[in-house]
Structure formats: structure tokens, C-alpha cells
Design a protein around this motif. Sequence first.
Motif, mmCIF file in Angstrom:
data_model
loop_
_atom_site.group_PDB
_atom_site.id
_atom_site.type_symbol
_atom_site.label_atom_id
_atom_site.label_comp_id
_atom_site.label_asym_id
_atom_site.label_seq_id
_atom_site.Cartn_x
_atom_site.Cartn_y
_atom_site.Cartn_z
ATOM 1 N N MET A 156 -2.563 1.268 -2.831
ATOM 2 C CA MET A 156 -2.566 1.201 -1.474
ATOM 3 C C MET A 156 -1.290 -0.051 -0.402
ATOM 4 N N ILE A 157 -0.280 0.726 0.158
ATOM 5 C CA ILE A 157 1.073 -0.179 0.754
ATOM 6 C C ILE A 157 0.288 -0.513 2.614
ATOM 7 N N LYS A 158 -0.233 -1.537 3.058
ATOM 8 C CA LYS A 158 -0.492 -1.328 4.424
ATOM 9 C C LYS A 158 -0.470 -1.684 4.977
ATOM 10 N N ALA A 159 -0.152 -1.723 6.861
ATOM 11 C CA ALA A 159 0.738 -2.699 7.444
ATOM 12 C C ALA A 159 -0.706 -3.958 7.696
ATOM 13 N N SER A 160 -0.637 -4.855 7.882
ATOM 14 C CA SER A 160 -1.263 -6.255 8.026
ATOM 15 C C SER A 160 -2.298 -6.152 9.468
ATOM 16 N N ALA A 161 -1.262 -5.641 10.806
ATOM 17 C CA ALA A 161 -1.954 -5.473 11.828
ATOM 18 C C ALA A 161 -1.903 -4.277 12.424
ATOM 19 N N GLY A 162 -1.602 -2.818 10.929
ATOM 20 C CA GLY A 162 -2.318 -1.295 10.596
ATOM 21 C C GLY A 162 -3.942 -1.070 11.376
ATOM 22 N N GLY A 163 -3.867 -0.083 11.509
ATOM 23 C CA GLY A 163 -4.872 1.528 12.020
ATOM 24 C C GLY A 163 -4.503 2.713 12.279
ATOM 25 N N GLY A 164 -5.589 3.006 11.914
ATOM 26 C CA GLY A 164 -5.544 4.973 12.732
ATOM 27 C C GLY A 164 -4.877 5.011 11.629
ATOM 28 N N GLY A 165 -4.314 5.057 10.639
ATOM 29 C CA GLY A 165 -3.740 5.371 9.240
ATOM 30 C C GLY A 165 -2.119 5.206 9.640
ATOM 31 N N LYS A 166 -1.636 4.744 10.553
ATOM 32 C CA LYS A 166 -0.074 4.113 11.156
ATOM 33 C C LYS A 166 -0.021 3.414 9.635
ATOM 34 N N GLY A 167 1.733 2.948 9.292
ATOM 35 C CA GLY A 167 2.043 2.141 8.456
ATOM 36 C C GLY A 167 1.352 1.937 6.980
ATOM 37 N N MET A 168 0.446 3.252 6.684
ATOM 38 C CA MET A 168 -0.254 2.459 4.853
ATOM 39 C C MET A 168 0.354 3.905 4.327
ATOM 40 N N ARG A 169 0.384 3.785 2.946
ATOM 41 C CA ARG A 169 1.404 4.817 2.195
ATOM 42 C C ARG A 169 0.428 4.141 0.543
ATOM 43 N N ILE A 170 -0.011 5.483 -0.150
ATOM 44 C CA ILE A 170 -0.319 5.186 -1.614
ATOM 45 C C ILE A 170 0.963 5.293 -2.239
ATOM 46 N N ALA A 171 1.376 4.587 -3.302
ATOM 47 C CA ALA A 171 2.194 4.884 -4.209
ATOM 48 C C ALA A 171 1.577 4.615 -5.724
ATOM 49 N N TRP A 172 2.219 5.529 -6.461
ATOM 50 C CA TRP A 172 2.144 5.996 -8.030
ATOM 51 C C TRP A 172 2.747 5.787 -9.040
ATOM 52 N N ASN A 173 4.188 5.323 -8.337
ATOM 53 C CA ASN A 173 4.933 4.360 -9.545
ATOM 54 C C ASN A 173 6.210 4.452 -8.834
ATOM 55 N N ASP A 174 7.212 2.858 -9.042
ATOM 56 C CA ASP A 174 7.689 2.680 -8.966
ATOM 57 C C ASP A 174 8.749 3.282 -7.736
ATOM 58 N N ALA A 175 9.434 4.173 -7.431
ATOM 59 C CA ALA A 175 9.898 5.235 -6.742
ATOM 60 C C ALA A 175 8.937 5.084 -5.604
ATOM 61 N N GLU A 176 8.042 5.460 -5.360
ATOM 62 C CA GLU A 176 6.959 5.875 -3.963
ATOM 63 C C GLU A 176 6.646 4.004 -3.739
ATOM 64 N N ALA A 177 6.773 3.222 -4.552
ATOM 65 C CA ALA A 177 6.110 1.480 -3.816
ATOM 66 C C ALA A 177 7.723 1.454 -3.045
ATOM 67 N N ARG A 178 8.623 1.905 -3.182
ATOM 68 C CA ARG A 178 9.936 1.870 -2.967
ATOM 69 C C ARG A 178 10.082 2.252 -1.785
#
Length: 665
Positions: A156-178
Motif C-alpha cells: 500500500m502506497i500512502k500519503a503521510s498527511a493523507g486521508g479520505g482515500g486521497k494519495g493511496m494506491r495498491i501496487a502488485w508489481n514494480d510497474a504499479e509501484a512506480r
Amino acid sequence: MFSKILIANRGEIACRVIKTARKMGIKTVAVYSDADRNALHVEMADEAVHIGPPPANQSYIVIDKIMEAIRQTGAEAVHPGYGFLSENKAFAEALAAEGVAFIGPPVRAIEAMGDKITSKKLAQEAGVSTVPGYMGLIADADEAVKISNDIGYPVMIKASAGGGGKGMRIAWNDAEAREGFQSSKNEAASSFGDDRIFIEKFVTQPRHIEIQVLADSHGNTVYLHERECSIQRRNQKVIEEAPSPFLDEATRKAMGEQACALAASVGYTSAGTVEFIVDGARNFYFLEMNTRLQVEHPVTELITGVDLVEQMIRVAAGEALPFAQGDLKINGWAIESRLYAEDPYRNFLPSIGRLSRYRPPAEVVEPARAIRNDTGVFEGGEISMYYDPMIAKLCTWAPSRDAAIQEMRLALDEFELEGIGHNLPFLSAVMDHPRFASGNITTAFIAEEYPEGFEGAELPEDLLRRVAASACAMNRVAEIRRARVSGRMDNHERVVGADWVIRLQGQEYAVTINADREGATVRLNGSEYRITSDWKPGQPLARLMVDGAALVMKVARIPGGYRLRLRGADLRAQVFSPRMAELAALMPEKLPPDTSKLLLCPMPGLVVSLNVAEGDEVFEGQALCTVEAMKMENILRAERKGRVAKINAEAGASLAVDDVIMEFE
């Protein structure tokens, strides 16, 4: 007690705070951007101050502008709502320097727990079980990929100051992480003015359960039980309930006591929420602490009878909590459905425009049920592209979970909303889903149950028959009215037939109607239904009783019948005389236009970037462009292999729904 407070927010939460302040005899000040000049919160407040252009980073999150509004109006305290500046340490410090009370936790607590990275480190130091992850700052996408591999996908890639689902992504591989790292970083900067990102292990099959805490400055800290928030889409909560159908009393007590201990360790005061992931064995893991009021706070208020906003104001004024932990009991069950300006038939993409009709169900408080609707919009108002797409939070309460779900089903069917795309049909479909009804849910519910997106619900046969019988009874009322208006019915001579054929959802039913002064008995394929209603032709909402059970439908006249919407289904009901039904069966079906060689803009938005050029060969899944709407970046991908023939848009262009972005050979 304060005599005047300023609400540093907008929309439904600003309206919510104003209601409690009004009840307490406190005057309120609203702030607004150009886009919100005619907003409901501006109308409700005693005073309002303009603070700038529509983008939040030029208005609602500019501390200097909020401080100037405070000075202009002489507000003694500020309620920040959620989002925007609610967890901003610098804002709390600016208020303290000005001698203005912050209706929230102390600066130290915001600094310690408001930052997602810092809060996890402190939780680990306190011996709280946390999800594995990397809490340091991440420099770039390459480092994000390396860290993700070290942790192990999925992450899970998350914004440190985040909330409400903003700045959040799930990555299953290198391309999605990038890709996810850059999109999360961009959204975090746009939404919170802070682009720091962290990465943690994504726990599969989790339940998202949070504990509401409340603390005063006299050493009292209590928990107001839990909320289950597992029905999520793109990490954004959609449906919440209190209590959780999964927790037992021992787990609830352990989570509550741990949440209180964590809050006390940082000197927390005011309302706050400690969020946990809970696995199938009821092991729980600390996620984060939100140092503010949560969007879903109404369900806690409904099961405890505590007005959290009132307690926040009283704590900020130095008062002690009026209750102890032993006083806080769970009374009944509450459910909240978040109504969003998102089109479920277009993969929930944002929708903007004018609310041509906005008629929520009536709010009620009765011994056996309650309906509450927290909103910041009104009929004729506009949904802007600049802010969160939430329209309203519809809540129901009843003595049991099953009863609360049934109240929500009826309330959603009664909610009239036209002019924009919205997720009402999806919310209704979830309420009828057997897995949701059983309480066997996880945060993967939507992805697992709707893997191809939402295309509308199909009604079960027993409900479909009730709808068909009701539609025929309503059609008889309409036919009698037309006969009287046209002069075909004279001296009460019966010219409206009793026999009909109705087609809907691929089924055909033969119907015979016997009416009397109280209602109608409808015989449908061998079964009988007794139907009563005061519906009249032209009314957009029909409330009926079918064999003593309530049925609510949105109704619109179409050629040959009616459009009926209920329980997540959008039905075309065609009502014919027996001879007309024979002829209608011979009509050819109209086919939709072919758009397979076009990339259409799925929602109103701004083109952030184009990833291909004319003449490029593209492959299935390849990113074609990025469109931003309502602070969320959406990457549009190729559905199949092809070649770009023409590009009709450029970066920075504002597009409407179905505008052609590019064409393929």
C-alpha cells in the motif's frame, strides 16, 4: 463557553458543525471560495467570509486567509472539520499564537499522531502491533520500487498527511509501484500540501475497524465503541456501521483500551479515531490515528446518544466529559451510506453538474427507527470539480442490524437525485447483497463481488413479481386518468381493460387487475398481490404497500411504459394490452453505436498528461493518458492492441464526459 466559532471547512461537515453550534446557542462563521459562494454552509452560518479562488490550495488550506477571516469576525474558536487543515500542526500553532481556541487536539498530539509515519513509529515504541512497512521518507519512484520488493507485494502506497482515500494506491508489481508512487505524491501535494509518501504491506482479506475515542483536559479518556468501515472502493469508505458485526465483547474491550492508552500517551484531548486492521481470527493491528472528527462519526452518535461535535466544543472550552466509560452502552445498530457524485456505471468516475432534483427522505427519530441525512447541497446547487465528490451521508438506526439494513433499503429508494451521475444504485445493491447481509465482509468486498464494475442489480424473482404487479396497478390508474381527460370515460363506463401484459428484466407476465375503492388485487401468472397506494400519475416517487410490505420506487413515464428504479435496479417496464404485446414482440432491437476505436473521456476532468503520440502502437493495458477530477488522478489504459490514429486533446485541456481524447486505426 464560546460565543462565536469559525468553521474552517465546507460542505456537509460545515453544515453539521453549524447545527450543533446553533443548538448550543453559539454563533457561527463560514468561509467560502468562489465556487462555494452560494453553498448551503454559507447560507446556514450567521456570518460568511470569502477566502479566494476555487482550488483548495488557494483558499481552504491557506492558513493566512483563515486567520484573516478569524480577525475580521472576532471568532473565539475554530472547528476544522475533517480534511483541509484539520490535522495541520502549523494551523493549530497559528491559532494558539492568536489566542484562538482550536476545537481539536493539542499541537503535540497532532504532531505525534496526525502524521502517519510518526504515529506508526510511536505505536511501535509503545508496543502496539503494526502492519510491516517502511516508515522513512521515499525519495523517488526507483526507491519506492526497491522498498516494495523488500516488503513483498502487494504493498500500500500512502500519503503521510493523507486521508479520505486521497494519495493511496495498491501496487502488485514494480510497474504499479512506480506509477502509484507518482500519482500518490501528486494527489498528496494537491490535496494536503504535503507530498511525503510511505509504503506498508497490504494485508489481504482484512476488516477495517476503528475505535472512536474522546478525551478531555482533566485526565478522562473514553472509547465510544467501534465502527466497521470494510466496504471500501479505492481505499475510500463507502458504507460504515456501528457496532461491527464481527467483534466480540472481549476484542472490543481490548481494542478500546489500547486506543485510549495510545491517546493518553500523547496527551490527546478532543475526539479522535484509532484505526485497526482486524484479521479473521480477530487479531488487530494498528494502522493510524486520525486526530480529528471522522466522516463516519454519525453512526457512533446514533448508537451512543453522544453528540461528538458538542463534546469537542465543550472540551475545547475546558469542560470535563460528563460521562465515564461505564456509562457508554451500545444501543441498537446504525448504518451510514456515503452518497457520492460518482457514476457506478462508468466505474465510479466523478460526475459534476447541477442537481436538478434533490429530495432526500425525511429525517425521523422514533423509538424503533431513525433516519438522518448529513448534507451540504441543495436542489439547484452544483457539484464542483474542485472538491470531494460527497453529496450526503444517509444514516439509519434500528434496534437490530437486519432492521437497520431494511430501513436503509427503503431510505435509499426514497432518495430522489437527478442531474448528475451518483452511486445510489450501487449503495442499494450492497444493502441487498447476501454477503453484506450476513456480515461476512472485508475491505476486498467490492473488488471481489463486483470485479467487472457495477452494471446495475437484477431483482430476485419474488421482488420482481411484486414490482410487476405494482407497475400494472399504477398503469391502470394512469389509463383511467387518460381516459377521463380524453372523454373516453363517460358516466363511469369502464373503458380501461383488466387484462395486461408487462415486460421487465427479460421476463413477461400476464396480469389481471380487479380494483376497488381501497386498492387493487393483481393476479400475475397465477399469484395474487394486494396493492394499495396514493400514487398519482406524474409523481416521481411511488410508495406502495404490497401484501402489507412497503415498496418504494422512483417512477418516470417512457414510451410504452415506465422507468422504475429501486434496490439498485434500473428497469424498463413495458405495459401492453394482450394484442399490443403480440405486435411488440415483432419489433427489432436497436443496437448501440460502436465506440470501440475511440478513447472517450469517462468523466469531466483535466488532462494531466498524454503518454502516447499519433502513430504509436499501443498494447493492452498500456497507459494512454491521465485525467484528474475531484483531486483524484485516473490513468486511462488501452483495452486492446492497436495504433493511435489521431489525438484530439492536449495536456491541460478541460474535457466533458464522452469527449473523444484519441482515435485508433
